[in-house]
Design a protein around this motif. Structure first.
Motif, PDB file in Angstrom:
ATOM      1  N   ASP A 137     -12.674   4.494 -15.550  1.00  0.00           N
ATOM      2  CA  ASP A 137     -13.114   4.751 -14.181  1.00  0.00           C
ATOM      3  C   ASP A 137     -14.636   4.742 -14.084  1.00  0.00           C
ATOM      4  OD1 ASP A 137     -12.326   5.455 -11.422  1.00  0.00           O
ATOM      5  OD2 ASP A 137     -13.440   7.285 -11.837  1.00  0.00           O
ATOM      6  N   ASN A 167      -3.137  -6.968  -2.112  1.00  0.00           N
ATOM      7  CA  ASN A 167      -3.455  -6.542  -3.476  1.00  0.00           C
ATOM      8  C   ASN A 167      -2.490  -7.212  -4.460  1.00  0.00           C
ATOM      9  OD1 ASN A 167      -5.621  -4.621  -2.885  1.00  0.00           O
ATOM     10  ND2 ASN A 167      -4.018  -3.444  -1.863  1.00  0.00           N
ATOM     11  N   LYS A 189      -7.839  -7.370  -5.013  1.00  0.00           N
ATOM     12  CA  LYS A 189      -7.815  -7.451  -3.554  1.00  0.00           C
ATOM     13  C   LYS A 189      -8.115  -8.882  -3.122  1.00  0.00           C
ATOM     14  CE  LYS A 189      -9.699  -4.049  -1.202  1.00  0.00           C
ATOM     15  NZ  LYS A 189     -10.692  -3.210  -0.468  1.00  0.00           N
ATOM     16  N   PHE A 218      -8.011  -2.673  -8.154  1.00  0.00           N
ATOM     17  CA  PHE A 218      -7.664  -1.323  -8.595  1.00  0.00           C
ATOM     18  C   PHE A 218      -7.051  -1.347  -9.991  1.00  0.00           C
ATOM     19  CE2 PHE A 218      -7.201  -1.682  -4.030  1.00  0.00           C
ATOM     20  CZ  PHE A 218      -7.990  -0.628  -3.566  1.00  0.00           C
ATOM     21  N   LEU A 249      -4.628   2.790  -0.847  1.00  0.00           N
ATOM     22  CA  LEU A 249      -5.509   1.744  -1.358  1.00  0.00           C
ATOM     23  C   LEU A 249      -6.435   1.237  -0.257  1.00  0.00           C
ATOM     24  CD1 LEU A 249      -2.981  -0.294  -3.547  1.00  0.00           C
ATOM     25  CD2 LEU A 249      -4.533   1.528  -4.269  1.00  0.00           C
ATOM     26  N   TYR A 309     -13.575  -1.729  -9.305  1.00  0.00           N
ATOM     27  CA  TYR A 309     -12.207  -1.525  -9.782  1.00  0.00           C
ATOM     28  C   TYR A 309     -11.993  -0.060 -10.183  1.00  0.00           C
ATOM     29  CZ  TYR A 309     -10.752  -6.398  -9.755  1.00  0.00           C
ATOM     30  OH  TYR A 309     -10.378  -7.667  -9.356  1.00  0.00           O
ATOM     31  N   ASP A 352       0.846  -1.181   0.000  1.00  0.00           N
ATOM     32  CA  ASP A 352       0.000   0.000   0.000  1.00  0.00           C
ATOM     33  C   ASP A 352       0.888   1.241   0.000  1.00  0.00           C
ATOM     34  OD1 ASP A 352      -2.228   1.598  -0.001  1.00  0.00           O
ATOM     35  OD2 ASP A 352      -3.045   0.853   1.894  1.00  0.00           O
ATOM     36  N   TYR A 374     -10.151   2.305   0.269  1.00  0.00           N
ATOM     37  CA  TYR A 374     -11.240   1.782  -0.567  1.00  0.00           C
ATOM     38  C   TYR A 374     -11.724   0.446   0.003  1.00  0.00           C
ATOM     39  CZ  TYR A 374      -9.931   5.348  -3.964  1.00  0.00           C
ATOM     40  OH  TYR A 374      -9.667   6.553  -4.592  1.00  0.00           O
ATOM     41  N   VAL A 426      -4.402   0.801 -11.392  1.00  0.00           N
ATOM     42  CA  VAL A 426      -3.394   1.806 -11.037  1.00  0.00           C
ATOM     43  C   VAL A 426      -2.656   2.206 -12.302  1.00  0.00           C
ATOM     44  CG1 VAL A 426      -1.307   2.295  -9.701  1.00  0.00           C
ATOM     45  CG2 VAL A 426      -3.126   0.862  -8.714  1.00  0.00           C
ATOM     46  N   ILE A 445      -6.806   4.581 -10.138  1.00  0.00           N
ATOM     47  CA  ILE A 445      -5.959   5.381  -9.255  1.00  0.00           C
ATOM     48  C   ILE A 445      -4.788   5.877 -10.104  1.00  0.00           C
ATOM     49  CG2 ILE A 445      -4.596   5.448  -7.145  1.00  0.00           C
ATOM     50  CD1 ILE A 445      -7.465   4.702  -6.557  1.00  0.00           C
ATOM     51  N   THR A 491     -15.539   1.658 -11.649  1.00  0.00           N
ATOM     52  CA  THR A 491     -15.572   2.037 -10.236  1.00  0.00           C
ATOM     53  C   THR A 491     -16.743   1.393  -9.511  1.00  0.00           C
ATOM     54  OG1 THR A 491     -14.359   4.116 -10.453  1.00  0.00           O
ATOM     55  CG2 THR A 491     -15.875   3.954  -8.624  1.00  0.00           C
ATOM     56  N   ALA A 537     -13.667  -1.890  -2.455  1.00  0.00           N
ATOM     57  CA  ALA A 537     -13.069  -2.203  -3.757  1.00  0.00           C
ATOM     58  C   ALA A 537     -12.735  -3.689  -3.862  1.00  0.00           C
ATOM     59  CB  ALA A 537     -11.798  -1.378  -3.960  1.00  0.00           C
TER      60      ALA A 537
END
Length: 205
Positions: A83, A155, A150, A60, A51, A91, A38, A54, A62, A94, A87, A57
């Motif tokens: 996004d 992650n 996740k 992510f 991270l 997901y 993280d 969230y 990234v 970021i 989202t 979530a």
């Protein structure tokens, strides 16, 4: 003299081929299957983002990106669409700006705020101050994408590389690498194409 020129030309060719064939792991960064640490980075709104913030979530998207690279700029609208699409499905995007702003002042925080407002960014746009995060990932380009899932372990990196197969032209996209990977994860399936070559500008140190 001619012999020296030929040797120099051969050396340049070897270096170019080496740079083209290097993958993420050659730079000491995360490989697919690794657990990403993280981080806590400042967003354009002044708040710190991690991270772990969230809670709901599933993973992510990234992306290491910036204001000044033409490739990164060409992908901005596509990042917004990613996004918006993912989202709510768990997901979020970021975005992290990794460049040294002394080298690229056009990527400083004020410029990031302005760009995000102009483009209507719907995702956090974080500064990697001190350039401590991107080396852990092994990012070398803007843009450079890492899809994290996740899990109980943390992650886990599931995909590394490009957003799609058309860096300059959104209308020329034939294969949507990121969408295919996230869709697979959301369906409980294995990501088929786990790594592609990131195309963009080198991160400025």
């Amino acid at each position: 003299m001619k012999k020296t020129i030929k040797l120099m030309s051969a050396l340049v060719l070897i270096l170019c081929i080496s740079a083209f064939t290097m993958n993420n792991s050659d730079f000491g960064g995360y490989k697919v299957g690794d657990v990403a640490e993280d981080f806590s980075l400042k967003n354009i709104d002044g708040k710190m983002v991690s991270l772990s913030d969230y809670k709901d979530a599933k993973g992510f998207i990234v992306t290491f990106t910036c204001n000044t690279c033409p490739f990164a700029v060409a992908y901005e609208d596509r990042l917004v669409e990613l996004d918006k699409k993912y989202t709510e499905k768990g997901y979020p995007v970021i975005a992290i700006m990794p460049n040294n702003t002394d080298v690229k002042p056009g990527d400083n925080m004020e410029a990031m705020k302005k760009r995000a407002k102009e483009k209507g960014f719907t995702f956090p746009y974080l500064m990697d101050e001190g350039q401590k995060v991107y080396p852990k990932f092994g990012a070398t380009k803007t843009p450079h994408i890492y899809i994290l899932e996740k899990t109980k372990k943390g992650n886990v990196v599931k995909y590394i590389g490009a957003i799609d197969d058309s860096p300059r032209n959104p209308s020329g996209v034939k294969v949507k690498y990121v969408e295919n990977a996230v869709d697979a994860l959301l369906s409980g399936k294995e990501v088929e194409l786990k790594e592609t070559k990131a195309i963009g500008c080198s991160i400025k140190v």
